[in-house]
Scaffold this motif. Structure first.
Motif, PDB file in Angstrom:
ATOM      1  N   LEU A 130      -2.911   7.763   2.134  1.00 17.11           N
ATOM      2  CA  LEU A 130      -1.801   6.924   2.351  1.00 17.11           C
ATOM      3  C   LEU A 130      -1.112   8.597   2.449  1.00 17.11           C
ATOM      4  O   LEU A 130       0.226   8.508   3.058  1.00 17.11           O
ATOM      5  CB  LEU A 130      -0.310   6.125   0.761  1.00 17.11           C
ATOM      6  N   GLU A 148       8.265   7.774   2.015  1.00 22.74           N
ATOM      7  CA  GLU A 148       8.328   6.473   0.824  1.00 22.74           C
ATOM      8  C   GLU A 148       6.626   6.409   1.201  1.00 22.74           C
ATOM      9  O   GLU A 148       6.063   5.782   0.445  1.00 22.74           O
ATOM     10  CB  GLU A 148       8.435   5.178   2.165  1.00 22.74           C
ATOM     11  N   SER A 149       5.828   6.795   2.532  1.00 20.85           N
ATOM     12  CA  SER A 149       4.240   7.134   1.769  1.00 20.85           C
ATOM     13  C   SER A 149       3.903   7.584   0.494  1.00 20.85           C
ATOM     14  O   SER A 149       3.104   7.570   0.151  1.00 20.85           O
ATOM     15  CB  SER A 149       3.899   7.530   3.468  1.00 20.85           C
ATOM     16  N   ARG A 151       5.137   8.677  -2.132  1.00 23.29           N
ATOM     17  CA  ARG A 151       5.829   7.748  -3.387  1.00 23.29           C
ATOM     18  C   ARG A 151       5.027   6.341  -3.401  1.00 23.29           C
ATOM     19  O   ARG A 151       4.360   6.095  -4.601  1.00 23.29           O
ATOM     20  CB  ARG A 151       7.360   6.638  -3.426  1.00 23.29           C
ATOM     21  N   GLN A 152       4.229   6.040  -2.376  1.00 27.18           N
ATOM     22  CA  GLN A 152       3.617   4.748  -2.891  1.00 27.18           C
ATOM     23  C   GLN A 152       1.885   5.163  -2.993  1.00 27.18           C
ATOM     24  O   GLN A 152       1.319   4.845  -3.859  1.00 27.18           O
ATOM     25  CB  GLN A 152       3.267   3.679  -1.266  1.00 27.18           C
ATOM     26  N   ALA A 155       2.432   5.698  -6.713  1.00 31.17           N
ATOM     27  CA  ALA A 155       2.423   4.470  -7.401  1.00 31.17           C
ATOM     28  C   ALA A 155       0.456   4.463  -7.258  1.00 31.17           C
ATOM     29  O   ALA A 155       0.389   3.516  -8.024  1.00 31.17           O
ATOM     30  CB  ALA A 155       3.077   3.790  -6.567  1.00 31.17           C
ATOM     31  N   VAL A 156       0.154   4.530  -6.811  1.00 26.41           N
ATOM     32  CA  VAL A 156      -2.051   4.067  -6.068  1.00 26.41           C
ATOM     33  C   VAL A 156      -2.372   4.802  -7.589  1.00 26.41           C
ATOM     34  O   VAL A 156      -3.130   4.591  -7.959  1.00 26.41           O
ATOM     35  CB  VAL A 156      -2.117   4.166  -4.876  1.00 26.41           C
TER      36      VAL A 156
END
Length: 701
Positions: A130, A148-149, A151-152, A155-156
């Motif tokens: 990501l 967005e990438s 932030r993902q 989160a992972v």
């Protein structure tokens, strides 16, 4: 025609790194067997190494269609990962993003855990993928998609997500969202990164906000929280200096330099000292003296290149003194200022005077003996002989100095006098060193050096007496060296055939590399004087087979060929290699002690002179003149041979008046310096200066 032999040949060529054969034969096999996955990956790797990334990517695209790849999840992930890298390397950002997007989707497949891939491993891989997608979107100017990438990715994997703050900060800064960018950067900087990207972005953002004072306070806090980050300390020092806080800048740089003595921190520290009134040379010497450690045993070859450093460790030693020394030597102007300051501070009786009767006690000396030795060495390298003499006389006037310091000081002082062609004084100083030398290697090598000086003064019988004494006292491992010295003295005495016979007998024995080199060089110089030039060339060519980068050998052979107007392209390649290697050794802080007998001094100016002389022989007169002028400006460049060469080039350019001026400069040096090693050129110069005489232009090739 069968596939198995061709497939076997591909693997054989692969093991032998024959990339072109791997590509050619691999393509033939894959045309008939496109599902050979291992072979396809091998061919793709060879295409990548050959710079054919687009072709490698196309091959992997085809491989993805293979039934076995489609059925094997782990294999498909590997191929897609390689494809993403190749498309990125060819700036096909969208294609690379698409491949990674497929990988990310597959990493969530439950069957991967059944295959033995741990959840933690899969999580890290997904976060990294990501993050890479975010970078690719930045390249496509898709900043919202990049955010967005990232932030993902956070989160992972929360544990490894702090470094993503820098990437988020960069994207937000590009969008003009300074406050949010600083928030993300602050998260990143709490991890104390070793790189400076985050700190430099922080500086940019604070300046855009006009918060310069706050910036300095924050950088100070960052540096205090991470005291082992020397690069951050240097950054803080530079920022403080920009705002005129010289004292604070110096303090920050000193801390960074003491943490990790690096070339960069040394350069910044020197700049800070020299930019402050009344600080430059005084602060440099005081700090240098504070980090000098006196060696337990001083090497006969002279003082170590850097204080407290044993011979042979120049390339790896990271001491503060070494880094300061290297940084200052990059700036000859400041180095000369330092030497002028040092000689004035010593207030000697005068360059030609003996040490003062009331010499200061050693504990009253402004600096340690090793510091004086180092300053004297620098003066010698710059050919600042008057300063070198003052510094060495100050060293030898110290009372209470131990024997090793006195001995090394006399050896170094004699080297100064030899290079200044003051052979009578040099022989006296070496005799003083000989009187207090230790039996064994130290005494033998001192006698051999004295023999070389006496031979230069044409006192060949006295020189041979010293060689005889050295041979009688020499340990077995030094007997070869005494024979080489004997051959040199005998040759200088006008008996070259006898000298060659001594060397021939010596070379029948098993010699070490250093003795072999010295014997070959001595043979070369003798054969060259005898005009047995083919034999002379063989001596040097044999040495280049052993070490193609031997600067002295490259220079000697290049000059020999240029003198005979032969193999000029090879001569140019050799001398350019010589100069490149010397530059690299200078950068690494290596020091060639040279050959004290005067047979092969070859300082940098001589190498540049050889390049100019090669250009002269090639008919490139303007280039030749530029190189000769450059040689004259270098330490050691004020040499009669270089002045003579410059005159020859000017004469070939029909600038006769300037040529005569250069030839006269050369002749004056030869007539005013007794026992000059190039005195044989005197009659040639007299002929060139006769009215109506002119040197013909060099032959064109």
């Amino acid at each position: 025609k069968a596939l198995p032999p061709k497939r076997a040949l591909v693997w054989a060529h692969h093991q032998l790194f024959r990339r072109d054969e791997v590509i050619r034969l691999g393509a033939e096999v894959l045309q008939r067997d496109p599902d050979d996955i291992t072979l396809a990956l091998t061919v793709a790797a060879s295409l990548t190494i050959r710079g054919m990334e687009t072709e490698a990517g196309d091959l992997l695209e085809k491989l993805l269609q293979a039934e076995k790849v489609q059925e094997t999840l782990s294999l498909k992930i590997d191929v897609l990962g390689e494809l993403a890298n190749l498309r990125r390397d060819t700036r096909q950002w969208k294609a690379s993003e698409n491949a990674l997007t497929e990988v990310i989707a597959m990493l969530d497949r439950p069957e991967l855990t059944v295959l033995g891939w741990s959840p933690d491993r899969l999580k890290k891989w997904k976060a990294e993928a990501l993050e890479r997608v975010g970078r690719l979107r930045v390249e496509q100017n898709n900043l919202e998609g990049a955010l967005e990438s990232y932030r993902q990715a956070r989160a992972v994997d929360q544990v490894e997500s702090a470094r993503l703050g820098l990437l988020l900060g960069n994207v937000l800064a590009r969008q003009g969202r300074q406050k949010e960018a600083l928030e993300k950067l602050a998260e990143y900087l709490t991890t104390k990164p070793s790189g400076l990207d985050g700190y430099e972005l922080w500086i940019t953002l604070r300046r855009q906000q006009g918060q310069d004072k706050r910036l300095l306070d924050e950088l100070t806090a960052f540096a205090a929280a991470d005291p082992v980050n020397a690069n951050l300390g240097i950054l803080l020092a530079r920022q403080r200096a920009q705002y005129g806080n010289w004292t604070g800048a110096e303090a920050a740089c000193l801390q960074a330099f003491r943490t990790i003595p690096s070339p960069e921190s040394a350069r910044v520290l020197i700049d800070l000292w020299w930019n402050q009134p009344d600080k430059g040379p005084a602060s440099f010497i005081a700090f240098l003296d504070s980090c000098v450690t006196e060696p337990e045993n001083t090497q006969l070859s002279g003082i170590p290149a850097f204080p407290g450093q044993a011979a042979g460790n120049q390339a790896t030693d990271k001491s503060q003194a070494r880094q300061l020394s290297l940084a200052l030597q990059e700036d000859p102007v400041r180095l000369r200022e330092l030497l002028t300051f040092a000689t004035r501070a010593l207030s000697p009786a005068g360059e030609g005077a003996s040490p003062k009767p009331g010499a200061v006690e050693m504990n009253q000396s402004p600096w340690k003996p090793m510091t004086l030795q180092l300053l004297g060495r620098w003066a010698l390298e710059l050919r600042s002989f008057s300063e070198a003499v003052v510094l060495h006389r100050a060293l030898l006037s110290l009372r209470g100095a131990d024997r090793d310091v006195r001995f090394a000081g006399r050896i170094s002082f004699a080297e100064v006098l030899v290079q200044d062609h003051r052979y009578d004084e040099a022989s006296r100083v070496v005799r003083e060193a000989l009187a207090e030398s230790k039996p064994g290697q130290e005494r033998v090598q001192t006698r051999l050096w004295l023999a070389g000086i006496l031979s230069q003064m044409k006192e060949n019988e006295r020189a041979l007496e010293q060689v005889d004494l050295a041979e009688a006292e020499a340990p077995e491992h030094l007997l070869h060296r005494t024979q080489i010295s004997r051959a040199r003295v005998v040759a200088e005495a006008g008996r070259p055939e006898e000298s060659l016979a001594i060397l021939a007998k010596l070379r029948e024995k098993l010699l070490g590399l250093e003795d072999r080199r010295n014997a070959a060089l001595t043979s070369f110089y003798i054969l060259d004087k005898l005009k047995r030039l083919a034999e002379a060339d063989k001596e040097l060519e044999a040495l280049l087979q052993i070490d193609p980068n031997d600067a002295q050998v490259c220079n000697a052979l290049s000059y020999s060929w240029s003198e005979r107007n032969m193999r000029l392209d090879e001569a140019e390649r050799l001398i350019r290699r010589c100069l490149k290697n010397e530059e690299e050794e200078q950068r690494q802080g290596k020091r060639d002690t040279g050959d004290r007998t005067g047979w092969s001094p070859h300082p940098s100016a001589s190498y540049v002179d050889t390049l100019g002389w090669v250009f002269y022989r090639q008919g490139k007169l303007d280039q030749a003149l530029r190189e000769l002028d450059r040689a004259l400006a270098l330490p050691g460049g004020d040499d009669p041979e270089i002045w003579e060469h410059r005159g020859d080039i000017l004469n070939a350019l029909n600038r006769r008046v300037e040529a005569i001026s250069s030839w006269r400069r050369a002749l004056v040096q030869l007539e005013t310096i007794p026992h000059h090693s190039k005195a044989s050129r005197r009659n040639i110069l007299v002929e060139k200066l006769r009215p109506g005489e002119a040197t013909p232009a060099p032959p064109k090739r």
